[in-house]
Design a protein around this motif. Structure first.
Motif, mmCIF file in Angstrom:
data_model
loop_
_atom_site.group_PDB
_atom_site.id
_atom_site.type_symbol
_atom_site.label_atom_id
_atom_site.label_comp_id
_atom_site.label_asym_id
_atom_site.label_seq_id
_atom_site.Cartn_x
_atom_site.Cartn_y
_atom_site.Cartn_z
ATOM 1 N N GLY A 1 70.397 4.736 34.031
ATOM 2 C CA GLY A 1 69.635 5.682 33.221
ATOM 3 C C GLY A 1 70.486 6.452 32.234
ATOM 4 N N ILE A 2 71.773 6.561 32.508
ATOM 5 C CA ILE A 2 72.654 7.281 31.574
ATOM 6 C C ILE A 2 73.540 6.316 30.785
ATOM 7 C CG2 ILE A 2 72.643 9.322 33.045
ATOM 8 C CD1 ILE A 2 75.539 8.613 33.846
ATOM 9 N N TYR A 26 71.968 24.379 47.578
ATOM 10 C CA TYR A 26 72.802 23.909 46.471
ATOM 11 C C TYR A 26 72.320 22.547 45.983
ATOM 12 C CZ TYR A 26 75.919 27.686 47.845
ATOM 13 O OH TYR A 26 76.429 28.921 48.149
ATOM 14 N N GLU A 27 72.468 22.325 44.688
ATOM 15 C CA GLU A 27 72.058 21.044 44.118
ATOM 16 C C GLU A 27 73.112 19.979 44.399
ATOM 17 O OE1 GLU A 27 70.945 18.864 39.870
ATOM 18 O OE2 GLU A 27 71.804 20.884 39.850
ATOM 19 N N VAL A 28 72.634 18.764 44.664
ATOM 20 C CA VAL A 28 73.507 17.598 44.758
ATOM 21 C C VAL A 28 73.055 16.611 43.687
ATOM 22 C CG1 VAL A 28 74.336 15.682 46.156
ATOM 23 C CG2 VAL A 28 73.894 17.903 47.234
ATOM 24 N N LEU A 29 73.934 16.347 42.747
ATOM 25 C CA LEU A 29 73.647 15.370 41.698
ATOM 26 C C LEU A 29 74.057 13.999 42.223
ATOM 27 C CD1 LEU A 29 72.735 14.925 38.751
ATOM 28 C CD2 LEU A 29 75.127 15.243 38.077
ATOM 29 N N ASN A 30 73.072 13.161 42.464
ATOM 30 C CA ASN A 30 73.316 11.872 43.118
ATOM 31 C C ASN A 30 73.361 10.749 42.086
ATOM 32 O OD1 ASN A 30 73.455 9.647 44.769
ATOM 33 N ND2 ASN A 30 71.547 10.030 45.855
ATOM 34 N N MET A 31 74.571 10.212 41.855
ATOM 35 C CA MET A 31 74.751 9.146 40.870
ATOM 36 C C MET A 31 74.934 7.782 41.522
ATOM 37 S SD MET A 31 74.353 10.898 38.207
ATOM 38 C CE MET A 31 74.547 9.495 37.113
ATOM 39 N N LEU A 32 74.654 7.672 42.820
ATOM 40 C CA LEU A 32 74.815 6.395 43.514
ATOM 41 C C LEU A 32 73.680 5.397 43.271
ATOM 42 C CD1 LEU A 32 76.299 7.501 46.967
ATOM 43 C CD2 LEU A 32 77.501 6.482 45.027
#
Length: 368
Positions: free
Chosen positions: A285-286, A272-278
């Motif tokens: 970047g966003i 499973y994908e883990v979207l890491n925003m830490l």
């Protein structure tokens, strides 16, 4: 034909059914009354038209504040709902997924991994009740209660280890027949298809100072790890709904980073994908600015949540094949909530919103 049941037996069965229905009804009316009005989270979900939700979020108040679901539909065409509650026990995630699938056929579940930071002996009575007291009576609710009370060590944090006062909340809250003993809800908390601004905080600006991210790991509480593995086993059974895990953008502690990294490794090993925003570069970047996009160390303010919403829903449309639903019937609830939110921004939130944007502009100009 020989009669199977006597008249007395039939009367007894009918009486029992009526009694159960009355208890369930009374439990709803005189049951748990969270000042945060978290009952609205599930009440509004149950009212949605069947098979109209494309994406469902699970997690804590971090998720509640992050995804502005009415804007997600109006601007990006994704009808999404946030089944999050404050400090939501990770052990209940699977059962909320099952609850969602009773009436909806979402293409994507999004699970906030922040919940793995909490150990079994941390979960309290109110955390459980915010979910189970507001679920409709069903076998799934029964299983959710049983799972929660067996997860928490016996005697910890006022949790009823027998489960009886969760099965029948009226046992705990029977005194609410007296109006003077009913809890008054906060007037500054509202819900828009799961997105929840707190007017006293959501429109404030506060600088956060995140710990620099690295990939160190720290083992999570063994019972919590068992829950994570069980959740992944359940996710493996889903054929029509994909699952994305998220490490949300907030000021995590060094310990929190280590535990989420530990969970991330488990989740990714299962495919499973883990979207890491830490990491700072992920947030920056966003367009998330640590100086202007938060109202405290854990929660995005409204300005920040709009930035994150834009990124996230464009991301899942690109990577998870979710199509624009704005020209399809059945999504009036999302447009209605968008209109309600826009109206509220011009009325009850107006002064706070203007003040927030003034502070944001000062910060981003370097004046504050």
């Amino acid at each position: 034909m020989k009669r199977i049941f006597s008249k007395n037996s039939i009367r007894a069965i009918v009486f029992l059914c009526i009694t159960v229905l009355l208890i369930a009804g009374c439990s709803k009316v005189f049951g748990f009354a969270d000042p945060d009005r978290t009952n609205t989270v599930l009440d509004q979900f149950y009212e949605l038209e069947d098979n109209t939700v494309e994406c469902v979020f699970f997690g804590s108040s971090v998720a509640q504040r992050a995804y502005v679901t009415p804007v997600a539909y109006h601007d990006y065409g994704v009808p999404a709902y946030t089944l999050a509650t404050g400090t939501q026990p990770f052990v209940l995630t699977k059962y909320l997924m099952k609850e969602a699938l009773k009436t909806q056929t979402p293409k994507l579940f999004v699970v906030e991994l922040k919940g793995v930071n909490k150990s079994a002996d941390w979960v309290g009575d109110i955390h459980i009740r915010r979910v189970v007291d507001n679920m409709k009576p069903s076998l799934n609710r029964f299983q959710a209660i049983r799972s929660a009370v067996t997860f928490v060590p016996e005697g910890a944090n006022d949790v009823d280890s027998t489960g009886l006062s969760y099965y029948f909340p009226i046992i705990k809250y029977h005194s609410r027949w007296n109006p003077s003993k009913r809890i008054k809800a906060y007037e500054d908390v509202d819900y828009y298809n799961g997105w929840s601004p707190n007017a006293g905080y959501t429109f404030k600006v506060k600088k956060i100072t995140p710990v620099p991210y690295d990939d160190h790991t720290q083992q999570i509480d063994p019972p919590t790890e068992e829950v994570l593995v069980d959740l992944l086993d359940y996710c493996d059974t889903l054929t029509d709904t994909k699952v994305l895990f998220v490490m949300p953008p907030y000021q995590a502690s060094e310990e929190g980073i280590g535990k989420m990294n530990y969970a991330k490794n488990i989740v990714e090993s299962r495919g499973y994908e883990v979207l890491n925003m830490l990491p700072a570069e992920a947030r920056e970047g966003i367009g998330l600015n640590d100086n202007s996009c938060y109202y405290n160390r854990e929660h995005l303010n409204y300005y920040g949540s709009l930035i994150y919403t834009k990124f996230f829903f464009n991301y899942i449309k690109e990577h998870y094949g979710i199509e624009d639903q704005r020209d399809k019937p059945g999504h009036e609830a999302w447009e209605k909530e968008y209109d309600r939110l826009m109206s509220d921004l011009e009325t009850k939130y107006q002064v706070r919103y203007i003040d927030m944007m003034a502070d944001v502009n000062k910060v981003e100009r370097g004046d504050k």
